[in-house]
Design a protein around this motif. Sequence first.
Motif, PDB file in Angstrom:
ATOM      1  N   LEU A 157       0.304  -5.872  -7.417  1.00  0.00           N
ATOM      2  CA  LEU A 157       1.454  -5.244  -8.077  1.00  0.00           C
ATOM      3  C   LEU A 157       2.651  -5.105  -7.138  1.00  0.00           C
ATOM      4  CD1 LEU A 157      -0.283  -2.467 -10.203  1.00  0.00           C
ATOM      5  CD2 LEU A 157       0.419  -4.746 -10.894  1.00  0.00           C
ATOM      6  N   TYR A 158       2.403  -4.852  -5.875  1.00  0.00           N
ATOM      7  CA  TYR A 158       3.519  -4.570  -4.966  1.00  0.00           C
ATOM      8  C   TYR A 158       4.125  -5.844  -4.382  1.00  0.00           C
ATOM      9  CZ  TYR A 158       2.862   0.496  -4.831  1.00  0.00           C
ATOM     10  OH  TYR A 158       2.792   1.826  -5.148  1.00  0.00           O
ATOM     11  N   VAL A 159       3.300  -6.894  -4.233  1.00  0.00           N
ATOM     12  CA  VAL A 159       3.817  -8.110  -3.615  1.00  0.00           C
ATOM     13  C   VAL A 159       4.127  -9.156  -4.672  1.00  0.00           C
ATOM     14  CG1 VAL A 159       3.401  -9.913  -1.931  1.00  0.00           C
ATOM     15  CG2 VAL A 159       2.505  -7.618  -1.536  1.00  0.00           C
ATOM     16  N   ASN A 164       6.110  -7.210  -8.054  1.00  0.00           N
ATOM     17  CA  ASN A 164       6.943  -6.004  -7.938  1.00  0.00           C
ATOM     18  C   ASN A 164       8.242  -6.129  -8.720  1.00  0.00           C
ATOM     19  OD1 ASN A 164       7.878  -7.915  -6.245  1.00  0.00           O
ATOM     20  ND2 ASN A 164       8.420  -6.516  -4.591  1.00  0.00           N
ATOM     21  N   GLY A 165       8.635  -7.385  -9.029  1.00  0.00           N
ATOM     22  CA  GLY A 165       9.839  -7.552  -9.834  1.00  0.00           C
ATOM     23  C   GLY A 165       9.642  -7.113 -11.271  1.00  0.00           C
ATOM     24  N   LEU A 166       8.394  -7.007 -11.697  1.00  0.00           N
ATOM     25  CA  LEU A 166       8.131  -6.678 -13.101  1.00  0.00           C
ATOM     26  C   LEU A 166       7.769  -5.212 -13.282  1.00  0.00           C
ATOM     27  CD1 LEU A 166       5.918  -9.700 -14.207  1.00  0.00           C
ATOM     28  CD2 LEU A 166       8.371  -9.429 -14.409  1.00  0.00           C
ATOM     29  N   SER A 167       7.975  -4.391 -12.242  1.00  0.00           N
ATOM     30  CA  SER A 167       7.418  -3.039 -12.317  1.00  0.00           C
ATOM     31  C   SER A 167       7.935  -2.278 -13.531  1.00  0.00           C
ATOM     32  CB  SER A 167       7.703  -2.269 -11.032  1.00  0.00           C
ATOM     33  OG  SER A 167       9.087  -2.113 -10.887  1.00  0.00           O
ATOM     34  N   GLY A 178       6.871   1.902  -4.199  1.00  0.00           N
ATOM     35  CA  GLY A 178       7.567   2.192  -2.950  1.00  0.00           C
ATOM     36  C   GLY A 178       6.597   2.544  -1.842  1.00  0.00           C
ATOM     37  N   GLU A 179       7.177   2.819  -0.693  1.00  0.00           N
ATOM     38  CA  GLU A 179       6.359   3.083   0.479  1.00  0.00           C
ATOM     39  C   GLU A 179       5.514   4.333   0.286  1.00  0.00           C
ATOM     40  OE1 GLU A 179       7.633   3.983   4.811  1.00  0.00           O
ATOM     41  OE2 GLU A 179       8.590   2.124   4.163  1.00  0.00           O
ATOM     42  N   ALA A 180       6.106   5.346  -0.349  1.00  0.00           N
ATOM     43  CA  ALA A 180       5.373   6.604  -0.532  1.00  0.00           C
ATOM     44  C   ALA A 180       4.156   6.385  -1.416  1.00  0.00           C
ATOM     45  CB  ALA A 180       6.284   7.660  -1.139  1.00  0.00           C
ATOM     46  N   GLY A 181       4.332   5.583  -2.462  1.00  0.00           N
ATOM     47  CA  GLY A 181       3.215   5.315  -3.350  1.00  0.00           C
ATOM     48  C   GLY A 181       2.097   4.613  -2.612  1.00  0.00           C
ATOM     49  N   LEU A 182       2.472   3.619  -1.830  1.00  0.00           N
ATOM     50  CA  LEU A 182       1.478   2.853  -1.081  1.00  0.00           C
ATOM     51  C   LEU A 182       0.753   3.753  -0.085  1.00  0.00           C
ATOM     52  CD1 LEU A 182       0.255   0.171  -0.373  1.00  0.00           C
ATOM     53  CD2 LEU A 182       2.277  -0.390   0.949  1.00  0.00           C
ATOM     54  N   ALA A 183       1.530   4.520   0.681  1.00  0.00           N
ATOM     55  CA  ALA A 183       0.929   5.366   1.716  1.00  0.00           C
ATOM     56  C   ALA A 183       0.023   6.413   1.094  1.00  0.00           C
ATOM     57  CB  ALA A 183       2.023   6.027   2.543  1.00  0.00           C
ATOM     58  N   SER A 184       0.488   7.041  -0.003  1.00  0.00           N
ATOM     59  CA  SER A 184      -0.322   8.115  -0.584  1.00  0.00           C
ATOM     60  C   SER A 184      -1.600   7.560  -1.190  1.00  0.00           C
ATOM     61  CB  SER A 184       0.490   8.878  -1.629  1.00  0.00           C
ATOM     62  OG  SER A 184       0.812   8.030  -2.696  1.00  0.00           O
ATOM     63  N   THR A 185      -1.512   6.375  -1.804  1.00  0.00           N
ATOM     64  CA  THR A 185      -2.726   5.785  -2.380  1.00  0.00           C
ATOM     65  C   THR A 185      -3.736   5.479  -1.280  1.00  0.00           C
ATOM     66  OG1 THR A 185      -1.291   4.751  -3.994  1.00  0.00           O
ATOM     67  CG2 THR A 185      -3.555   4.030  -3.950  1.00  0.00           C
ATOM     68  N   ALA A 190       4.717  10.240  -6.866  1.00  0.00           N
ATOM     69  CA  ALA A 190       5.012   9.916  -8.262  1.00  0.00           C
ATOM     70  C   ALA A 190       6.296  10.601  -8.726  1.00  0.00           C
ATOM     71  CB  ALA A 190       3.842  10.329  -9.153  1.00  0.00           C
ATOM     72  N   ILE A 191       6.503  11.845  -8.334  1.00  0.00           N
ATOM     73  CA  ILE A 191       7.744  12.522  -8.747  1.00  0.00           C
ATOM     74  C   ILE A 191       8.937  11.846  -8.089  1.00  0.00           C
ATOM     75  CG2 ILE A 191       9.058  14.657  -8.508  1.00  0.00           C
ATOM     76  CD1 ILE A 191       6.716  16.211  -9.290  1.00  0.00           C
ATOM     77  N   GLU A 192       8.738  11.479  -6.827  1.00  0.00           N
ATOM     78  CA  GLU A 192       9.812  10.775  -6.131  1.00  0.00           C
ATOM     79  C   GLU A 192      10.137   9.456  -6.834  1.00  0.00           C
ATOM     80  OE1 GLU A 192      10.601   9.947  -1.463  1.00  0.00           O
ATOM     81  OE2 GLU A 192       8.718  10.823  -2.064  1.00  0.00           O
ATOM     82  N   GLY A 193       9.080   8.793  -7.315  1.00  0.00           N
ATOM     83  CA  GLY A 193       9.285   7.524  -7.998  1.00  0.00           C
ATOM     84  C   GLY A 193       9.679   7.686  -9.451  1.00  0.00           C
ATOM     85  N   GLY A 194       9.959   8.906  -9.871  1.00  0.00           N
ATOM     86  CA  GLY A 194      10.428   9.130 -11.233  1.00  0.00           C
ATOM     87  C   GLY A 194       9.333   9.119 -12.277  1.00  0.00           C
TER      88      GLY A 194
END
Lengths: 508, 510
Positions: free
Chosen positions: B288-290, B293-296, B347-354, B428-432
């Motif tokens: 999904l991220y690589v 990611n254009g289709l998110s 985003g980076e936060a999503g990746l790091a938190s996961t 998630a909140i950061e990512g809306g």
Amino acid sequence: MSSFPYLSVLTVAPLVGALVVAFLPRSRPELAKWLTLAWSLGILALTVALWVAFEAGGERLQLRESYPWIPGWGANFTFAVDGIALVMLMLIAVLVPIVILAAWHEADASGRSVPVYFALLLALESTMIGVFAAADVFLFYVFFEVMLVPMYFLIGSYGGAKRQYAAVKFFLYSLVGGLFMLAAVVGLWVAGGKTFDWAALTQIDMSTGTERWLFLGFFLAFAIKAPFFPFHTWLPDAGGVAPAGAGALLVGILDKVGTFGILRYCLPLFPDASRYFAPLALVLGVIGIIYAALLAVGQNDLKRLVSYTSIAHFGFIGVGIFAFTTQAGTGAVLYMVNHGLATGLLFLVVGMLVARRGSALITDFGGAGKYVPILAGVLFFAGLASLAMPGTAPFVSEFLVLVGTFTVNKPIAIIATLGIVLAAAYVLWMVQRTVQGTPNPALAEVEGMRRDITLREKVVVAPLIAMIIVFGFYPKPITDVINPAVQATMQDVGATDPAPTAITEAAK
Amino acid sequence: MDELKAPSIDYAAVAPILILFGAACLGVLVEAFVPRRARHAVQLSLALLGTVAGLVVVVTQASTRATTAAGALAIDGPAVFLQGAILVLALVSLLLMGERKLEAGGAFVPQAAITVGSDADVRQAARAPGLTEVYPIALFAIAGMLLFVAANDLLTMFIALEVFSLPLYLLCALARRRRLLSQEAALKYFLLGSYASAFFLFGVALIYGFVGAVDFGSIHAAAAESDRDPLLLYAGLAMLSIGLLFKTAAVPFHVWTPDVYQGAPTPITAFMAACTKVAAFGALLRVLYVGFNGLSWDFTPILGVIAVLTMIIGAVLAVTQTDIKRLLAYSSIANAGYLLVGVLASGEAGLASTMFYLVAYGFTVLGAFAVVMLVRDADGEAGHLSRWAGLGRRSPLIAGLFTFILLAFAGIPLTSGFISKFAVFGAAIEGGQTWLVIAGVISSIVLAFPYLRVVVMMWLSDPSEATPTVSVPGVFTTVALTIGVAMTLLLGVAPSLLLDLTSGAAEFVQ
């Protein structure tokens, strides 16, 4: 200002004590009891030193300590107290040794480990101190949630019948509020640019919608904790089965985390939303006063009755907070202290009666004053304090709340005043049916009823009675400390007082 | 015709994978040549050594950010981190698999082919030591997982998927006790897993049809630039996702989870709950991220609905469970939902938190299954919850540790469970994606109930005749349980250690 790290030491010390006590052998219950008592008295002494170090007219948040915790998130171990937190810390420090003494034999008959019971009490004290001393929203949240765990085991392991149900209900209710608050904390953290520092968060700008949602997240948690109508149903269950010591702490202190949270977090962090939702909170408060009082009148279980009176009192506190006058605010904070003393006393005395009779049902009593006259007298006094009789401390606070509310919102104040009448009804009727009137013949058969108040119990109730009387006539030591904090909070909300000088008059 | 040129391979970067495959092959040889008596010790040492060696190499590769093997493998921050996570968690799982003190001969059947209930079966159940092939099989699975999280094109990813799935199907069938249940679990897992693989492969074919290549770089470029009808791409992504979501146990692709978790030998269940989750989410993150990611904007709402369903349904069904392993299975489904929230935070936060969540959850769940292994009676593990009543009186230490683990699952502060929930919700909140957080909060409330019920059982109920005793754990289980609980506490109290690591590793190479 002293450089001694009072607040962190105060938070950690009970926990250390808890660990020590928990690992004492089960066969040495007396040792555990004395050690716990000594430890809690040491903490009381430290809190007195803290009180002295606090400058009443000084900065709003004093004795600040900060240690890094999670730098990536901006979370720190930040402790600091304002006047409101200070009086709550004092209340904890005073009540815990009293409760320990009152709960001396409580765990003996449970068949469970006695040292663990006292260790849990100390662990609870640690989390309660932490929740009032934290000045970092993340840290506050951590204590707010962790607090549930020792209380859960106190109720669940050492409580009366239906204790499992009550413990789970208590935990889940609190968790519901806690998790919504978690969402709000996360939202606040993101909106505030990744900081948890309370002082920094009061400065941030939020959109109206965000502010309102975040307010609701926090408010829900605090309203459940307090509890305000209609989130109160867990308290009678938990209070009804909790062992008297834990119950006294539950209604005396734990519940105040809710009102304290509103004062410390909801109002300063979300001032606009607080004003927007104030009418709702006022209405909930008033409904709580009347509704809980009516339910209290109808209770046949002494502990549940006390729990309902507590809900009614929290209605008063809620009204006092959301009236947005310094007078009502001071009254509300004072009420938090006085309620801890008066309801704590009532809960403990009821516990003593229940322990003797082996039942909490009012119908199992009747004329008990004939067998235990002094205890009956104490119950009567505690009842009077609880209904805010002039001359007892709660009167001052209730009066301040009503007067402060009356200046800005007459209908609410007038309806709330009805609560006083109902309070007289539930207290006096309870006293009449329990200790006065024709003696219940069954009481003569009960071994425990032949023993009036013991020395230990006298030591338990004496300081509470003394404080209730002293603060009934001379609340100045407390009001001096809380006034600046309340004024600052009201300034945060942007409330203006119609009669700002009245407070000193009333306090004198 | 052009000469076929072998691609250059950065052997240092792929060394962990090679070491694990090597150790697995060596294990097969051990099985053939080492005398039966010594086999268990040799195999276990070999497996542990191989894993530790792989881990050491992973650590030395911490700063590698490269693609290798002609772009088939990406050894970047997330890949190295997740490989390290898989190896650490696998190490603990191997300890659980190696436990032979709880039950004579260990948790695995000596000869899986013997008919259940026959005389020969009764004889072997009583005496024979368990299969030692489990160690090479598990090593193959671990190696496949390492490959899976580093795969940079869809074909490599598919091969890795099969490499780690097939050993798992086999491992599930090898329980010493309740063998029919175990075999049923394996068959179910195999059949449904094969379907999922087929979906994955079909998705690869569709995407190839759209892009004309299978590597993520080309897919990303084609998704952004191509002016063809993207239906093929969407359909391909959907099928791909089904294959991956099956492995992560997301609703509605979760139905195998409770049966398989219950039937499989408990060490294998622990291994799946910890390591398979890491591998599956690692691959999902990369896809999904690589690649996409254009289709998110297009997939986030749909995957969001799946995340919400996963959280809610996992939590609600956990409430109704009466078997501890099934309860943990549904809890793992709900946790897959929280992980999806982290994934969708983007985003980076999503990746790091996961990634943080994966490691934190892995340790906790390993600790949980270690306890499940300990609570047993004459018939093996006492799975039914009613049997856990009063355990707190019988063995306060184990019950205390398990309570702590359950509090971590419930997300109470001072445990890693709280920190990881906070991290994914914050991202998630950061990512809306506030709606996912609200759903997450509601499901957490529901999910707290089953955990609390177990706590009530253990502490607030009085022990009955049926309360099983807690076996004295062997040194392996003790170590595994200690690691699980200690990490749960450590990551709850001082999460910075791992948070810094995850945020430092949170960048894919294209």
